[in-house]
Motif scaffolding. Structure first.
Motif, PDB file in Angstrom:
ATOM      1  N   VAL A  85       0.837  -1.204   0.000  1.00 56.82           N
ATOM      2  CA  VAL A  85       0.000   0.000   0.000  1.00 56.82           C
ATOM      3  C   VAL A  85       0.869   1.249   0.000  1.00 56.82           C
ATOM      4  CG1 VAL A  85      -1.690   1.315   1.333  1.00 56.82           C
ATOM      5  CG2 VAL A  85      -1.939  -1.155   1.121  1.00 56.82           C
ATOM      6  N   MET A  86       1.908   1.265   0.814  1.00 57.41           N
ATOM      7  CA  MET A  86       2.790   2.425   0.891  1.00 57.41           C
ATOM      8  C   MET A  86       3.457   2.685  -0.462  1.00 57.41           C
ATOM      9  SD  MET A  86       5.639   3.266   3.813  1.00 57.41           S
ATOM     10  CE  MET A  86       6.459   1.692   3.605  1.00 57.41           C
ATOM     11  N   ASP A  87       3.939   1.638  -1.103  1.00 59.36           N
ATOM     12  CA  ASP A  87       4.587   1.782  -2.412  1.00 59.36           C
ATOM     13  C   ASP A  87       3.602   2.261  -3.466  1.00 59.36           C
ATOM     14  OD1 ASP A  87       6.659   1.318  -4.482  1.00 59.36           O
ATOM     15  OD2 ASP A  87       5.355  -0.335  -5.064  1.00 59.36           O
ATOM     16  N   SER A  88       2.385   1.708  -3.454  1.00 60.34           N
ATOM     17  CA  SER A  88       1.377   2.092  -4.440  1.00 60.34           C
ATOM     18  C   SER A  88       1.041   3.580  -4.349  1.00 60.34           C
ATOM     19  CB  SER A  88       0.111   1.254  -4.243  1.00 60.34           C
ATOM     20  OG  SER A  88      -0.900   1.653  -5.120  1.00 60.34           O
ATOM     21  N   ILE A 112      -5.902  -3.080  10.281  1.00 63.17           N
ATOM     22  CA  ILE A 112      -6.482  -1.740  10.178  1.00 63.17           C
ATOM     23  C   ILE A 112      -5.407  -0.701  10.473  1.00 63.17           C
ATOM     24  CG2 ILE A 112      -8.213  -0.177  11.142  1.00 63.17           C
ATOM     25  CD1 ILE A 112      -9.931  -2.647  11.746  1.00 63.17           C
ATOM     26  N   GLY A 113      -4.624  -0.918  11.531  1.00 65.58           N
ATOM     27  CA  GLY A 113      -3.520  -0.018  11.835  1.00 65.58           C
ATOM     28  C   GLY A 113      -2.467  -0.035  10.748  1.00 65.58           C
ATOM     29  N   ILE A 114      -2.176  -1.220  10.209  1.00 68.67           N
ATOM     30  CA  ILE A 114      -1.201  -1.341   9.119  1.00 68.67           C
ATOM     31  C   ILE A 114      -1.642  -0.510   7.920  1.00 68.67           C
ATOM     32  CG2 ILE A 114      -0.248  -2.950   7.416  1.00 68.67           C
ATOM     33  CD1 ILE A 114      -0.360  -5.103   9.641  1.00 68.67           C
ATOM     34  N   LEU A 115      -2.918  -0.627   7.554  1.00 71.38           N
ATOM     35  CA  LEU A 115      -3.445   0.121   6.415  1.00 71.38           C
ATOM     36  C   LEU A 115      -3.361   1.625   6.665  1.00 71.38           C
ATOM     37  CD1 LEU A 115      -4.865  -0.165   3.649  1.00 71.38           C
ATOM     38  CD2 LEU A 115      -7.037  -0.080   4.864  1.00 71.38           C
ATOM     39  N   PHE A 116      -3.722   2.057   7.871  1.00 72.72           N
ATOM     40  CA  PHE A 116      -3.707   3.483   8.209  1.00 72.72           C
ATOM     41  C   PHE A 116      -2.298   4.063   8.074  1.00 72.72           C
ATOM     42  CE2 PHE A 116      -3.038   6.756  11.493  1.00 72.72           C
ATOM     43  CZ  PHE A 116      -3.949   7.707  11.065  1.00 72.72           C
ATOM     44  N   TRP A 117      -1.307   3.409   8.699  1.00 72.47           N
ATOM     45  CA  TRP A 117       0.056   3.941   8.654  1.00 72.47           C
ATOM     46  C   TRP A 117       0.668   3.816   7.268  1.00 72.47           C
ATOM     47  CZ3 TRP A 117       1.186   7.247  12.083  1.00 72.47           C
ATOM     48  CH2 TRP A 117       0.710   7.132  13.394  1.00 72.47           C
ATOM     49  N   ALA A 118       0.302   2.777   6.528  1.00 70.94           N
ATOM     50  CA  ALA A 118       0.806   2.644   5.158  1.00 70.94           C
ATOM     51  C   ALA A 118       0.307   3.791   4.285  1.00 70.94           C
ATOM     52  CB  ALA A 118       0.364   1.300   4.566  1.00 70.94           C
ATOM     53  N   VAL A 119      -0.969   4.179   4.475  1.00 73.92           N
ATOM     54  CA  VAL A 119      -1.525   5.316   3.723  1.00 73.92           C
ATOM     55  C   VAL A 119      -0.799   6.610   4.104  1.00 73.92           C
ATOM     56  CG1 VAL A 119      -3.568   6.765   3.432  1.00 73.92           C
ATOM     57  CG2 VAL A 119      -3.792   4.272   3.354  1.00 73.92           C
ATOM     58  N   ILE A 120      -0.603   6.829   5.409  1.00 75.66           N
ATOM     59  CA  ILE A 120       0.087   8.040   5.869  1.00 75.66           C
ATOM     60  C   ILE A 120       1.494   8.133   5.281  1.00 75.66           C
ATOM     61  CG2 ILE A 120       1.031   9.236   7.887  1.00 75.66           C
ATOM     62  CD1 ILE A 120      -1.980   9.427   7.721  1.00 75.66           C
ATOM     63  N   PHE A 121       2.278   7.064   5.431  1.00 72.84           N
ATOM     64  CA  PHE A 121       3.647   7.077   4.916  1.00 72.84           C
ATOM     65  C   PHE A 121       3.674   7.172   3.390  1.00 72.84           C
ATOM     66  CE2 PHE A 121       4.772   4.982   9.057  1.00 72.84           C
ATOM     67  CZ  PHE A 121       5.703   5.931   9.463  1.00 72.84           C
ATOM     68  N   GLY A 122       2.744   6.474   2.730  1.00 68.81           N
ATOM     69  CA  GLY A 122       2.716   6.496   1.273  1.00 68.81           C
ATOM     70  C   GLY A 122       2.439   7.878   0.716  1.00 68.81           C
ATOM     71  N   VAL A 123       1.476   8.592   1.304  1.00 69.66           N
ATOM     72  CA  VAL A 123       1.150   9.943   0.846  1.00 69.66           C
ATOM     73  C   VAL A 123       2.316  10.892   1.110  1.00 69.66           C
ATOM     74  CG1 VAL A 123      -0.358  11.937   1.239  1.00 69.66           C
ATOM     75  CG2 VAL A 123      -1.339   9.631   1.079  1.00 69.66           C
TER      76      VAL A 123
END
Length: 406
Positions: free
Chosen positions: A64-67, A148-159
């Motif tokens: 998710v972070m890479d995407s 859920i936490g993984i998805l949240f932090w992956a979105v934050i770092f990815g953006v």
């Protein structure tokens, strides 16, 4: 003797993963019926589930972070309407999966069902669980498989990493690729894992446990057929203001059948592109929307995630209200958008939805293992629905544009 074993090994490696899994299913069934007391055989299933459980949190985080970090927003104007059609289709497919699954109530064969956390009793508890899971320490979220936490932090770092240097993005992309390859390596052992899981299920529950898988397959395939023949045509009808079925039949016949046997939306991209050219669609649009659809348009994955999660809920006798189910549909839709980059597709994203209802990662990974057992049929139908929908909505959006320009 060595030459014979080497030849057998070479022939085994020449088989596709689907054929290897079929062999695992047959072998697990034969062993369970002939020698049901060899408990070490079930160890293969335990190790397979354990390996998936260990690596899947890392996969979701980096993928998710890479995407998001690599995302570029420069796309043709008509792409926006196609993306909207993709999202509407996935959400409606997930909602259909909720109502149909609740009606037929399929269940699963699970071990250690008492290990799950106490189930939330109302929407307030679900929301409280979701929001508190968001802010868990990211390292702890990964170690405890809090998706859920993984998805949240992956979105934050990815953006945040979008404006980063290309070298940084390259490292991130390479890391995501490396974790994907590790998952791919684990999945190469799926035939042994499926054999162990099926052996355990039949040894403990007898042949009647096979009926559970049969009912689950029928429900999944039924929902996908409903989406392909009812929901998607309705969306196209409101898009083009005309009879959708000639276009629907062409997409299912020319694209869906091919995707069913290749079991790869990416491999079906050239087929869809050729059909778009045959239909004389706008090349500037379909050259982007078809590859994009192969990446994010995953209504079949949304159905699989929703149905498998609700089947788990039924097995654990967890009561959920309609608002909680709708929230799960939204999460399944968002998760499905990333399923094409995951080895194993939608199956490894099931724990993300299960986490909403306090279902432990151990149980969720057993559900993933069940998915591999039925995946011979489920994955083919899912890919056929996904890929034919890419073509269908690209064509519908272009027909609408042509009508508006006249």
């Amino acid at each position: 003797m060595k030459d014979i074993l080497r030849q057998l090994w070479e022939k085994w490696n020449q088989l596709s993963l689907v054929k290897q899994i079929i062999c695992g299913i047959v072998l697990g069934l034969v062993l369970a019926l002939s020698v049901p007391k060899l408990t070490f055989i079930s160890l293969f299933g335990t190790l397979f589930v354990g390996a998936l459980k260990s690596v899947a949190p890392l996969l979701v985080f980096f993928l998710v972070m890479d995407s998001l970090a690599q995302h570029k927003s420069s796309t043709p104007t008509n792409i926006k309407s196609i993306i909207i059609l993709y999202c509407v289709s996935m959400l409606l497919a997930a909602l259909a999966a909720v109502f149909i699954t609740m009606t037929f109530a399929p269940t699963l064969v699970l071990q250690g069902v008492g290990e799950s956390s106490p189930a939330p009793s109302n929407i307030g508890e679900v929301l409280h669980s979701v929001f508190t899971s968001f802010v868990q320490n990211p390292v702890e979220a990964i170690s405890k498989a809090n998706y859920i936490g993984i998805l949240f932090w992956a979105v934050i770092f990815g953006v945040i990493l979008r404006p980063a240097r290309e070298s940084t993005k390259t490292v991130l992309h390479d890391t995501a690729e490396a974790v994907s390859k590790v998952i791919g390596f684990v999945i190469r052992f799926a035939p042994l894992g499926v054999m162990g899981l099926l052996y355990k299920a039949i040894s403990d529950g007898g042949l009647s446990s096979l009926l559970v898988y049969g009912k689950l397959i029928l429900v999944l395939v039924g929902i996908m057929l409903f989406t392909a023949l009812i929901l998607n045509p309705l969306i196209v009808f409101f898009t083009i203001s005309g009879n959708p079925y000639p276009l629907v039949w062409k997409c299912l016949r020319d694209s869906g059948v091919t995707a069913f046997f290749t079991r790869s939306s990416a491999a079906n991209i050239p087929v869809n592109m050729a059909i778009c050219e045959e239909l004389k669609l706008d090349r500037a649009t379909y050259s982007v929307s078809i590859p994009l659809g192969a990446t994010i348009n995953m209504c079949g994955a949304a159905i699989t995630i929703t149905t498998m999660t609700l089947a788990t809920v039924n097995t654990l006798h967890i009561h959920i209200d309609i608002i909680s189910a709708i929230l799960m549909c939204i999460m399944a839709t968002i998760s499905a958008c990333g399923s094409s980059g995951v080895a194993g597709g939608s199956l490894l994203l099931i724990p993300l939805a299960c986490g909403m209802f306090g279902i432990s990662d151990e149980i969720a990974m057993q559900v993933v293992g069940t998915g591999f057992i039925i995946g011979v049929i489920q994955d083919s139908c899912e890919t056929a629905l996904n890929s034919s929908s890419d073509l269908l909505f690209t064509a519908a959006a272009d027909i609408r544009r042509q009508k508006q320009s006249q």
